[in-house]
Each structure stands twice: as C-alpha cells, then as structure tokens.
Design a protein around this motif. Structure first.
Motif, PDB file in Angstrom:
ATOM      1  N   ARG A 176       0.875  -1.165   0.000  1.00  0.00           N
ATOM      2  CA  ARG A 176       0.000   0.000   0.000  1.00  0.00           C
ATOM      3  C   ARG A 176       0.922   1.227   0.000  1.00  0.00           C
ATOM      4  N   LEU A 177       0.714   2.109  -0.940  1.00  0.00           N
ATOM      5  CA  LEU A 177       1.633   3.229  -1.081  1.00  0.00           C
ATOM      6  C   LEU A 177       1.578   4.191   0.101  1.00  0.00           C
ATOM      7  N   ASP A 178       0.452   4.256   0.800  1.00  0.00           N
ATOM      8  CA  ASP A 178       0.426   5.113   1.977  1.00  0.00           C
ATOM      9  C   ASP A 178       1.369   4.586   3.057  1.00  0.00           C
ATOM     10  N   TRP A 179       1.417   3.265   3.231  1.00  0.00           N
ATOM     11  CA  TRP A 179       2.348   2.675   4.189  1.00  0.00           C
ATOM     12  C   TRP A 179       3.796   2.844   3.708  1.00  0.00           C
ATOM     13  N   PHE A 180       4.018   2.626   2.428  1.00  0.00           N
ATOM     14  CA  PHE A 180       5.366   2.761   1.857  1.00  0.00           C
ATOM     15  C   PHE A 180       5.900   4.168   2.114  1.00  0.00           C
ATOM     16  N   GLY A 181       5.040   5.165   1.899  1.00  0.00           N
ATOM     17  CA  GLY A 181       5.458   6.532   2.143  1.00  0.00           C
ATOM     18  C   GLY A 181       5.620   6.851   3.613  1.00  0.00           C
ATOM     19  N   GLY A 185       9.879   4.530   2.501  1.00  0.00           N
ATOM     20  CA  GLY A 185      10.336   3.652   1.428  1.00  0.00           C
ATOM     21  C   GLY A 185      11.559   2.844   1.821  1.00  0.00           C
ATOM     22  N   TYR A 186      12.316   2.410   0.817  1.00  0.00           N
ATOM     23  CA  TYR A 186      13.529   1.634   1.061  1.00  0.00           C
ATOM     24  C   TYR A 186      14.656   2.542   1.553  1.00  0.00           C
ATOM     25  N   ASP A 187      15.593   1.958   2.287  1.00  0.00           N
ATOM     26  CA  ASP A 187      16.819   2.670   2.630  1.00  0.00           C
ATOM     27  C   ASP A 187      17.711   2.629   1.388  1.00  0.00           C
ATOM     28  N   PRO A 188      17.938   3.769   0.712  1.00  0.00           N
ATOM     29  CA  PRO A 188      18.646   3.750  -0.570  1.00  0.00           C
ATOM     30  C   PRO A 188      20.124   3.405  -0.451  1.00  0.00           C
ATOM     31  N   ALA A 189      20.647   3.294   0.773  1.00  0.00           N
ATOM     32  CA  ALA A 189      22.048   2.934   0.954  1.00  0.00           C
ATOM     33  C   ALA A 189      22.265   1.425   0.923  1.00  0.00           C
ATOM     34  N   PHE A 190      21.166   0.648   0.942  1.00  0.00           N
ATOM     35  CA  PHE A 190      21.286  -0.808   0.996  1.00  0.00           C
ATOM     36  C   PHE A 190      21.332  -1.400  -0.405  1.00  0.00           C
ATOM     37  N   SER A 191      22.400  -2.145  -0.693  1.00  0.00           N
ATOM     38  CA  SER A 191      22.495  -2.849  -1.977  1.00  0.00           C
ATOM     39  C   SER A 191      21.887  -4.246  -1.891  1.00  0.00           C
ATOM     40  N   HIS A 192      21.838  -4.812  -0.686  1.00  0.00           N
ATOM     41  CA  HIS A 192      21.263  -6.133  -0.463  1.00  0.00           C
ATOM     42  C   HIS A 192      20.529  -6.133   0.876  1.00  0.00           C
ATOM     43  N   ASN A 193      19.542  -7.001   0.996  1.00  0.00           N
ATOM     44  CA  ASN A 193      18.744  -7.130   2.209  1.00  0.00           C
ATOM     45  C   ASN A 193      17.882  -5.892   2.471  1.00  0.00           C
ATOM     46  N   GLU A 194      17.735  -5.061   1.423  1.00  0.00           N
ATOM     47  CA  GLU A 194      16.896  -3.871   1.581  1.00  0.00           C
ATOM     48  C   GLU A 194      15.444  -4.236   1.847  1.00  0.00           C
ATOM     49  N   ASP A 195      15.026  -5.431   1.387  1.00  0.00           N
ATOM     50  CA  ASP A 195      13.647  -5.853   1.615  1.00  0.00           C
ATOM     51  C   ASP A 195      13.410  -6.200   3.086  1.00  0.00           C
ATOM     52  N   ALA A 196      14.334  -6.957   3.684  1.00  0.00           N
ATOM     53  CA  ALA A 196      14.190  -7.306   5.102  1.00  0.00           C
ATOM     54  C   ALA A 196      14.319  -6.074   5.987  1.00  0.00           C
ATOM     55  N   GLU A 197      15.196  -5.144   5.596  1.00  0.00           N
ATOM     56  CA  GLU A 197      15.362  -3.917   6.373  1.00  0.00           C
ATOM     57  C   GLU A 197      14.066  -3.101   6.358  1.00  0.00           C
ATOM     58  N   LEU A 198      13.433  -2.996   5.185  1.00  0.00           N
ATOM     59  CA  LEU A 198      12.159  -2.281   5.107  1.00  0.00           C
ATOM     60  C   LEU A 198      11.087  -3.001   5.919  1.00  0.00           C
ATOM     61  N   ASP A 199      11.037  -4.318   5.827  1.00  0.00           N
ATOM     62  CA  ASP A 199      10.019  -5.074   6.567  1.00  0.00           C
ATOM     63  C   ASP A 199      10.178  -4.888   8.072  1.00  0.00           C
ATOM     64  N   HIS A 200      11.423  -4.761   8.532  1.00  0.00           N
ATOM     65  CA  HIS A 200      11.632  -4.539   9.964  1.00  0.00           C
ATOM     66  C   HIS A 200      11.049  -3.193  10.380  1.00  0.00           C
ATOM     67  N   ARG A 201      11.316  -2.159   9.597  1.00  0.00           N
ATOM     68  CA  ARG A 201      10.762  -0.841   9.912  1.00  0.00           C
ATOM     69  C   ARG A 201       9.240  -0.839   9.796  1.00  0.00           C
ATOM     70  N   LEU A 202       8.739  -1.592   8.828  1.00  0.00           N
ATOM     71  CA  LEU A 202       7.292  -1.685   8.665  1.00  0.00           C
ATOM     72  C   LEU A 202       6.654  -2.302   9.904  1.00  0.00           C
ATOM     73  N   GLY A 203       7.269  -3.354  10.420  1.00  0.00           N
ATOM     74  CA  GLY A 203       6.758  -3.993  11.629  1.00  0.00           C
ATOM     75  C   GLY A 203       6.824  -3.072  12.833  1.00  0.00           C
ATOM     76  N   LEU A 204       7.908  -2.319  12.954  1.00  0.00           N
ATOM     77  CA  LEU A 204       8.038  -1.374  14.070  1.00  0.00           C
ATOM     78  C   LEU A 204       6.946  -0.310  14.024  1.00  0.00           C
ATOM     79  N   ALA A 205       6.519   0.042  12.805  1.00  0.00           N
ATOM     80  CA  ALA A 205       5.484   1.067  12.641  1.00  0.00           C
ATOM     81  C   ALA A 205       4.069   0.506  12.777  1.00  0.00           C
ATOM     82  N   GLY A 206       3.961  -0.814  12.947  1.00  0.00           N
ATOM     83  CA  GLY A 206       2.648  -1.431  13.099  1.00  0.00           C
ATOM     84  C   GLY A 206       2.078  -2.011  11.828  1.00  0.00           C
ATOM     85  N   GLY A 207       2.852  -2.021  10.749  1.00  0.00           N
ATOM     86  CA  GLY A 207       2.382  -2.589   9.488  1.00  0.00           C
ATOM     87  C   GLY A 207       2.444  -4.106   9.488  1.00  0.00           C
ATOM     88  N   LYS A 208       1.508  -4.743   8.801  1.00  0.00           N
ATOM     89  CA  LYS A 208       1.441  -6.200   8.750  1.00  0.00           C
ATOM     90  C   LYS A 208       1.699  -6.692   7.325  1.00  0.00           C
TER      91      LYS A 208
END
Length: 329
Positions: A176-181, A185-208
């Motif tokens: 959902r773009l509202d959650w992404f924003g 979004g992604y941490d642009p400094a990550f070349s790998h594991n950027e998906d898991a890093e985003l998912d961790h922040r998403l979970g901290l914010a209450g996203g499922k």
C-alpha cells in the motif's frame, strides 16, 4: 467464498529496477502485460541504473507502442533507490505498488493478483508471494532443490512454502503506497537485504505483511558455484547491515551459516593442536555428502550430487559476508 474486491488499473503502479538486463527485460515486461486488458491501464516504470547494454533501447522501443510504459533514470544504481525514484515519479494517484524483477518472467495475472490480495485485506500494509526455485543446467537444478529445503532456506515461508499467513518478512511483491510513504520507502544505501530492512521498519510502525501462497513465481538459481557464492556473500553482508542498523537479535535459523563458518574455522584451527576438534569440520563435510546423496535421489539424477557443494557455498559465503561486514563496522 467472497468475491475479490475490484481494483482499478489506474490505482496500480508497477516498479521494475534494471541494470544491464538486455537479455531479460523484454520477456519480463511482456510477461507482466500478457493479454490481460487490465494491464493496459496499469502504469509500468522501469528505473535504469545506467545500463551499458541495450536495456534502455529495448524499453524505449516497447514504450513507443505501450503508452503505459515509462523509462526513468536511477543514478544511484541500487534497486532500493530505484524503487524510491519510481514512487516519487509516479504521482499520488496510485494506491498499490507492485515490485518486479527485470530478470524474471511472471505468470499470467501476477500484478492483478497481488493488487487484489492487498485490496482484500485492508489490514495488510504489504503482500508477499512465494518463490519456487528452478534451475537450468546441472548445478542450478541441484541448487534449486536444496534452497527450498530447511537446510537451504532455514524454513523461510516464501521459499517454496504452501501456507498463507502473516509473516515478519518474505519476498516483496506489493505495498500500500500510503504505508510505503509513511516509513520512507527503502533505505537507498542498501544494496542487499533492503527488503528485510524495510520489513523490519514496517513492523516497528505497526504494518502487517501477508504471505499469499496462492501467488507464486519461479526464481532462477545462479548457474555456477562462483556466482552462487558471490550472491550469498552479498546476502550475508546485507543481513549484517540490517542487524547492526537496528541492533536486532537474529533468530538462530538466520545466523546458522555464521555459526557454521565460526565452527569450521575453530575446528580446523584447534585441530592442529588437538585432533578431536576436527570432528566438527568433519561433521559438516558429512552433512554435505548426505545432502548430495539426498539430492541425487530427489532429482533422480547425478546432478543432485552438486546439492551438497551448493549448500556449502550458500552457508559459507553468507557467513563470511556477514562476518566481514561486522568486522568492518
């Protein structure tokens, strides 16, 4: 069975990071579009990281007959930065973002299925899909078999799994773009594991995150041992960066490769002074042999004998990459 909620094509944005993908980009885009009228009004944006091959020319050629296809620049080159740039360029009219890989070909109706899965679950900030490993050639077939076993993937739900459900992390498909924003979004400094890093922040914010096992795609394994080793070296480094950034405590299954590397090194080092210490390294070697034999039986081919070396490459490379990143930090 409740009918799937209607999703308007104009609400869906498809983002495709690309860099030197001339061999795959056309097949990827055509597989996404298919012959589904729904896709004619879905916005597709390719963010190119400065390809030196014909990737850009191929996308431009296709865009002359596909009004919904756009090409933008990604000076930062990394996929994380590409996805952020795509969202920034697309405008606010979209509700759903579907991330696709330029190296992949997608099953018919993939984009629509991801968007409908999100629409069906208002409580979901993100929908993930299952990857079924496949391989062309002897080594890739063996690697594809072992990566979908607990020894290869640590029982990751999105690796060949069959059960849908709520997860902490899985293969990125839709947001959902509202959650992404909301989480930046992604941490642009990550070349790998950027998906898991985003998912961790998403979970901290209450996203499922909902893993939809009914939506699947083939994942092509690297064709040679050196290429697989390099891939998992980068995976290990990326995971270490995520752990260090968020001061996380990884699960045992996530750091098993690191423990394997440390154990083997300690076993070989101590074995020079006390021979029984070599038992640990010998045990891992025996595990590789056992996996090779199991692979040969499962694949009904001598190619399966390469499953053990493939597993070893994944474990050792991931562990070494993780360790190197920690030491550098």
């Amino acid at each position: 069975m409740h009918p799937k909620p209607a999703v308007l094509p104009a609400e869906v944005l498809v983002g495709i990071p690309a860099l030197n993908e001339s061999a795959h980009i056309e097949a990827c885009l055509l597989s996404l579009l298919g012959d589904d009228p729904f896709m004619q009004d879905v916005t597709l944006i390719v963010a190119d990281g400065g390809s030196s091959d014909d990737t850009r020319e191929i996308v431009r050629r296709l865009a002359t007959r596909l009004a919904n296809l756009r090409l933008i620049d990604n000076p930062a080159k990394l996929q994380a930065a590409a996805m952020n740039a795509i969202v920034a360029k697309a405008g606010p009219q979209h509700r759903f973002l579907v991330r696709c890989d330029a190296h992949a070909a997608y099953p018919a109706g993939y984009v629509r299925a991801v968007a409908e899965s999100l629409a069906q679950r208002p409580e979901a900030a993100s929908v993930a899909t299952v990857m079924d490993a496949v391989g062309e050639g002897c080594f890739a077939r063996a690697a594809a078999w072992v990566v979908d076993t607990p020894l290869g993937s640590g029982k990751s739900a999105h690796r060949g799994g069959s059960q849908s459900g709520w997860v902490d992390h899985a293969h990125h498909a839709g947001f959902r773009l509202d959650w992404f924003g909301q989480i930046g979004g992604y941490d642009p400094a990550f070349s790998h594991n950027e998906d898991a890093e985003l998912d961790h922040r998403l979970g901290l914010a209450g996203g499922k995150i909902w893993l939809d096992a009914d939506i699947r795609l083939d994942y092509r394994m690297r064709p040679t041992l050196p290429k697989l080793f390099r891939q998992y070296w980068n995976y290990g480094r990326g995971r270490a960066r995520t752990v260090l950034k968020h001061r996380m405590r990884p699960r045992l299954r996530q750091i098993f490769p690191l423990l394997a590397v440390l154990g083997i090194v300690a076993s070989l080092g101590l074995g020079l002074l006390w021979s029984p210490a070599l038992l640990l390294a010998a045990s891992y070697a025996a595990l590789m042999v056992g996996v090779s034999l199991a692979g040969a039986v499962a694949l009904r081919s001598a190619c399966g004998l390469l499953a053990g070396p493939a597993m070893g490459a994944m474990h050792i490379a991931w562990g070494l990459g993780f360790l190197r990143q920690v030491i550098l930090r």
